[in-house]
Each structure stands twice: as C-alpha cells, then as structure tokens.
Scaffold this motif. Structure first.
Motif, PDB file in Angstrom:
ATOM      1  N   ASP A   4       0.834  -1.206   0.000  1.00 57.48           N
ATOM      2  CA  ASP A   4       0.000   0.000   0.000  1.00 57.48           C
ATOM      3  C   ASP A   4       0.868   1.256   0.000  1.00 57.48           C
ATOM      4  OD1 ASP A   4      -2.294  -1.528   0.020  1.00 57.48           O
ATOM      5  OD2 ASP A   4      -2.556  -1.421   2.194  1.00 57.48           O
ATOM      6  N   GLU A   5       1.984   1.205   0.745  1.00 51.93           N
ATOM      7  CA  GLU A   5       2.896   2.356   0.771  1.00 51.93           C
ATOM      8  C   GLU A   5       3.520   2.567  -0.606  1.00 51.93           C
ATOM      9  OE1 GLU A   5       6.838   4.090   3.121  1.00 51.93           O
ATOM     10  OE2 GLU A   5       5.994   2.152   3.719  1.00 51.93           O
ATOM     11  N   MET A   6       3.873   1.476  -1.273  1.00 50.12           N
ATOM     12  CA  MET A   6       4.437   1.606  -2.621  1.00 50.12           C
ATOM     13  C   MET A   6       3.405   2.225  -3.563  1.00 50.12           C
ATOM     14  SD  MET A   6       7.149   1.160  -4.497  1.00 50.12           S
ATOM     15  CE  MET A   6       8.229  -0.213  -4.042  1.00 50.12           C
ATOM     16  N   ASP A   7       2.157   1.805  -3.448  1.00 55.56           N
ATOM     17  CA  ASP A   7       1.110   2.374  -4.297  1.00 55.56           C
ATOM     18  C   ASP A   7       0.961   3.879  -4.058  1.00 55.56           C
ATOM     19  OD1 ASP A   7       0.598  -0.109  -5.382  1.00 55.56           O
ATOM     20  OD2 ASP A   7      -1.097  -0.543  -4.065  1.00 55.56           O
ATOM     21  N   THR A   8       1.074   4.294  -2.806  1.00 54.24           N
ATOM     22  CA  THR A   8       0.979   5.715  -2.477  1.00 54.24           C
ATOM     23  C   THR A   8       2.134   6.493  -3.096  1.00 54.24           C
ATOM     24  OG1 THR A   8      -0.172   5.238  -0.398  1.00 54.24           O
ATOM     25  CG2 THR A   8       0.931   7.378  -0.577  1.00 54.24           C
ATOM     26  N   LEU A   9       3.337   5.933  -3.024  1.00 51.42           N
ATOM     27  CA  LEU A   9       4.511   6.582  -3.612  1.00 51.42           C
ATOM     28  C   LEU A   9       4.390   6.640  -5.137  1.00 51.42           C
ATOM     29  CD1 LEU A   9       7.243   4.914  -1.401  1.00 51.42           C
ATOM     30  CD2 LEU A   9       6.762   7.369  -1.496  1.00 51.42           C
ATOM     31  N   HIS A  10       3.863   5.574  -5.713  1.00 53.92           N
ATOM     32  CA  HIS A  10       3.669   5.544  -7.165  1.00 53.92           C
ATOM     33  C   HIS A  10       2.714   6.652  -7.599  1.00 53.92           C
ATOM     34  CE1 HIS A  10       2.215   3.176 -10.906  1.00 53.92           C
ATOM     35  NE2 HIS A  10       3.301   3.840 -11.206  1.00 53.92           N
ATOM     36  N   ALA A  11       1.628   6.820  -6.849  1.00 57.54           N
ATOM     37  CA  ALA A  11       0.667   7.885  -7.158  1.00 57.54           C
ATOM     38  C   ALA A  11       1.305   9.258  -6.997  1.00 57.54           C
ATOM     39  CB  ALA A  11      -0.553   7.760  -6.246  1.00 57.54           C
ATOM     40  N   ALA A  12       2.155   9.407  -5.969  1.00 58.36           N
ATOM     41  CA  ALA A  12       2.830  10.689  -5.744  1.00 58.36           C
ATOM     42  C   ALA A  12       3.780  11.021  -6.894  1.00 58.36           C
ATOM     43  CB  ALA A  12       3.594  10.651  -4.420  1.00 58.36           C
ATOM     44  N   LEU A  13       4.463  10.003  -7.415  1.00 60.66           N
ATOM     45  CA  LEU A  13       5.360  10.224  -8.549  1.00 60.66           C
ATOM     46  C   LEU A  13       4.577  10.704  -9.767  1.00 60.66           C
ATOM     47  CD1 LEU A  13       8.158  10.001  -9.868  1.00 60.66           C
ATOM     48  CD2 LEU A  13       7.628   7.602 -10.371  1.00 60.66           C
ATOM     49  N   TYR A  14       3.454  10.086 -10.047  1.00 60.15           N
ATOM     50  CA  TYR A  14       2.641  10.497 -11.194  1.00 60.15           C
ATOM     51  C   TYR A  14       2.116  11.920 -11.011  1.00 60.15           C
ATOM     52  CZ  TYR A  14       2.604   6.341 -14.065  1.00 60.15           C
ATOM     53  OH  TYR A  14       2.972   5.326 -14.917  1.00 60.15           O
ATOM     54  N   LYS A  15       1.751  12.256  -9.782  1.00 62.34           N
ATOM     55  CA  LYS A  15       1.276  13.614  -9.518  1.00 62.34           C
ATOM     56  C   LYS A  15       2.369  14.633  -9.827  1.00 62.34           C
ATOM     57  CE  LYS A  15      -0.830  16.438  -5.868  1.00 62.34           C
ATOM     58  NZ  LYS A  15      -1.286  16.458  -4.446  1.00 62.34           N
ATOM     59  N   GLU A  16       3.606  14.297  -9.429  1.00 60.41           N
ATOM     60  CA  GLU A  16       4.732  15.193  -9.720  1.00 60.41           C
ATOM     61  C   GLU A  16       4.973  15.291 -11.226  1.00 60.41           C
ATOM     62  OE1 GLU A  16       6.627  17.078  -7.826  1.00 60.41           O
ATOM     63  OE2 GLU A  16       5.675  16.537  -5.916  1.00 60.41           O
ATOM     64  N   LEU A  17       4.847  14.176 -11.920  1.00 65.55           N
ATOM     65  CA  LEU A  17       5.057  14.204 -13.375  1.00 65.55           C
ATOM     66  C   LEU A  17       4.023  15.072 -14.082  1.00 65.55           C
ATOM     67  CD1 LEU A  17       5.933  10.471 -14.186  1.00 65.55           C
ATOM     68  CD2 LEU A  17       7.484  12.418 -14.050  1.00 65.55           C
ATOM     69  N   LEU A  18       2.788  14.975 -13.634  1.00 70.23           N
ATOM     70  CA  LEU A  18       1.719  15.763 -14.251  1.00 70.23           C
ATOM     71  C   LEU A  18       1.899  17.254 -14.004  1.00 70.23           C
ATOM     72  CD1 LEU A  18      -1.356  13.496 -13.408  1.00 70.23           C
ATOM     73  CD2 LEU A  18      -0.344  13.880 -15.671  1.00 70.23           C
ATOM     74  N   ALA A  19       2.522  17.587 -12.867  1.00 75.93           N
ATOM     75  CA  ALA A  19       2.701  19.000 -12.516  1.00 75.93           C
ATOM     76  C   ALA A  19       3.993  19.587 -13.076  1.00 75.93           C
ATOM     77  CB  ALA A  19       2.675  19.159 -10.992  1.00 75.93           C
ATOM     78  N   SER A  20       4.833  18.742 -13.652  1.00 70.20           N
ATOM     79  CA  SER A  20       6.151  19.197 -14.100  1.00 70.20           C
ATOM     80  C   SER A  20       6.138  19.543 -15.581  1.00 70.20           C
ATOM     81  CB  SER A  20       7.198  18.111 -13.842  1.00 70.20           C
ATOM     82  OG  SER A  20       6.955  17.006 -14.691  1.00 70.20           O
ATOM     83  N   ALA A  21       7.228  20.147 -16.013  1.00 65.92           N
ATOM     84  CA  ALA A  21       7.399  20.459 -17.437  1.00 65.92           C
ATOM     85  C   ALA A  21       8.657  19.765 -17.942  1.00 65.92           C
ATOM     86  CB  ALA A  21       7.504  21.965 -17.635  1.00 65.92           C
ATOM     87  N   LEU A  22       8.728  18.460 -17.670  1.00 65.71           N
ATOM     88  CA  LEU A  22       9.907  17.690 -18.045  1.00 65.71           C
ATOM     89  C   LEU A  22       9.885  17.361 -19.538  1.00 65.71           C
ATOM     90  CD1 LEU A  22       9.902  15.169 -15.070  1.00 65.71           C
ATOM     91  CD2 LEU A  22      11.544  17.020 -15.430  1.00 65.71           C
ATOM     92  N   PRO A  23      11.078  17.153 -20.125  1.00 70.04           N
ATOM     93  CA  PRO A  23      11.115  16.678 -21.519  1.00 70.04           C
ATOM     94  C   PRO A  23      10.339  15.370 -21.648  1.00 70.04           C
ATOM     95  CG  PRO A  23      13.301  17.339 -20.767  1.00 70.04           C
ATOM     96  CD  PRO A  23      12.418  17.355 -19.560  1.00 70.04           C
ATOM     97  N   MET A  24       9.772  15.138 -22.814  1.00 74.76           N
ATOM     98  CA  MET A  24       8.907  13.983 -23.016  1.00 74.76           C
ATOM     99  C   MET A  24       9.598  12.674 -22.674  1.00 74.76           C
ATOM    100  SD  MET A  24       5.976  12.796 -23.814  1.00 74.76           S
ATOM    101  CE  MET A  24       5.134  14.168 -24.597  1.00 74.76           C
ATOM    102  N   GLN A  25      10.859  12.483 -23.149  1.00 69.22           N
ATOM    103  CA  GLN A  25      11.544  11.215 -22.906  1.00 69.22           C
ATOM    104  C   GLN A  25      11.795  11.004 -21.422  1.00 69.22           C
ATOM    105  OE1 GLN A  25      12.154   8.737 -25.250  1.00 69.22           O
ATOM    106  NE2 GLN A  25      12.464   7.634 -23.329  1.00 69.22           N
ATOM    107  N   THR A  26      12.159  12.070 -20.715  1.00 71.16           N
ATOM    108  CA  THR A  26      12.385  11.959 -19.271  1.00 71.16           C
ATOM    109  C   THR A  26      11.098  11.566 -18.560  1.00 71.16           C
ATOM    110  OG1 THR A  26      14.144  13.624 -19.339  1.00 71.16           O
ATOM    111  CG2 THR A  26      13.132  13.198 -17.195  1.00 71.16           C
TER     112      THR A  26
END
Length: 210
Positions: free
Chosen positions: A155-177
């Motif tokens: 469950d903790e891993m799932d929470t961290l996974h969701a947090a990573l996606y949230k950061e990706l959606l809020a970022s302006a990273l290059p597409m490949q990154t």
C-alpha cells in the motif's frame, strides 16, 4: 523417504532465499545506478540477471525431480506448487530491477531522475528492499504475519507511485524523461506486486496445515 523429502524441501527453500537475496541486491544496485548515473553498476545489474534466470531454472528442475521421485501427498504438493510460483515471481522481480538498470545505462552520464524526484525514488527503493527482506522471512519461516506485512507495505508503494505520477503531471519535463519516469514508477510498483504474490503463495501453502 520422508526424511529425504524434507531435506529436499529445505534445499529448495535455501535456493529460494538465495534468489530473493539476488533480486534484492539487484534492486538496490539498480537504484544506485539510476540516481548516481553509474553506467558501470547498471551494466553489472543487467549482466547479473542471467544468474537469477539460471537459478529459477535450477529450482524448477529440482522441484520437478522431487515430484517425480518422492511421491508427495496433497499437503506436500501444495508446498512444491508454491515453490514454482515463488521462483516465477522472484524471476520477474529480477527482471524489473534489470529494466531499471537499463534505463540508468541508457541515460548515463545524464541523470535519468531530476533531483527534485530523488526523494520519491529513494523511498520507492526503500520499500522495495524491505519487501524483499519480508519475502525472505516469509519463505524461511512460512510466516503468515510477514506475508500480511508485505501487503501493508505494498500500500505504501502504491501511495509513492501515485505521488510520482502527480509530480510528473505538474512538471514540465522533456517527453523522454517523463516517459522514463513513468516506466520507472511502474517497475517499482510491479516489483512490490510480485512480492505480495509470494505472500499469497505462502498462505496457499499454509492452508494445507490450517
């Protein structure tokens, strides 16, 4: 006959624990390679996955030999089937660590993970390594409590996974990154899922003696 059979089971368990140690080490080293842009370590992890694959084949052959020669009864069959399930999941955990190392190797010497996301990846690695530790205990002692703890940590891993996606959606990273990071998150999550599957195999086996 029964003494020989139980000795065979102990040997199989030792091999499963050894396989767990290999995939735990692979994940730790793959994450180090990822966060430190260490191409040498990444390529070592990729190469060492052959050892994990070979051990899975060895365990499969050992279990099939026991099935053919020891005439196991119903409860013993559960133990052997659980072993086949466990080494399959362990092999896949090794594959996932290799996939992380492959991303590290492809991106080196450039950092695959932006510095602002290092904390999340460190945490995902911490959970993954502890899950592997719990797997060793569950296999060694057929410990259903360790198996239950695996599910809680998933469950903790799932929470961290969701947090990573949230950061990706809020970022302006290059597409490949961004694509690499999305894959990385999935690899850590699946590693945890396979650890939970091993817990389920422990419970499957334990059901025979319940």
């Amino acid at each position: 006959m029964r003494t020989t059979f139980h000795q065979e089971l102990e040997t199989i368990d030792e091999k499963l624990i050894g396989m767990t140690q290999l995939v735990q080490s692979a994940m730790g080293r793959a994450t180090t390679a990822l966060l430190e842009a260490d191409d040498v370590t990444a390529r070592e992890v990729i190469s060492d996955d052959n050892t994990v694959d070979a051990l899975r084949r060895e365990i499969d052959e050992h279990i099939l030999r026991v099935l053919a020669t020891q005439q196991p009864v119903a409860g013993d069959l559960r133990t052997l089937v659980a072993g086949l399930r466990m080494d399959r999941d362990l092999e896949r955990m090794g594959d996932l660590a290799r996939h992380i190392a492959e991303i590290a190797a492809e991106d080196a010497p450039r950092d695959a993970v932006p510095i602002q996301l290092h904390g999340i990846v460190h945490s995902m690695n911490r959970v993954a390594l502890h899950l592997a530790e719990q797997v060793k205990e569950a296999i060694a002692f057929r410990d259903r409590e360790s198996a239950a703890e695996l599910e809680r940590e998933d469950d903790e891993m799932d929470t961290l996974h969701a947090a990573l996606y949230k950061e990706l959606l809020a970022s302006a990273l290059p597409m490949q990154t961004a694509l690499d990071l999305a894959l990385l998150g999935r690899y850590y999550e699946r590693y945890a899922d396979h650890a939970v599957a091993i817990a389920e195999s422990v419970r499957f086996e334990a059901a025979a003696s319940a």
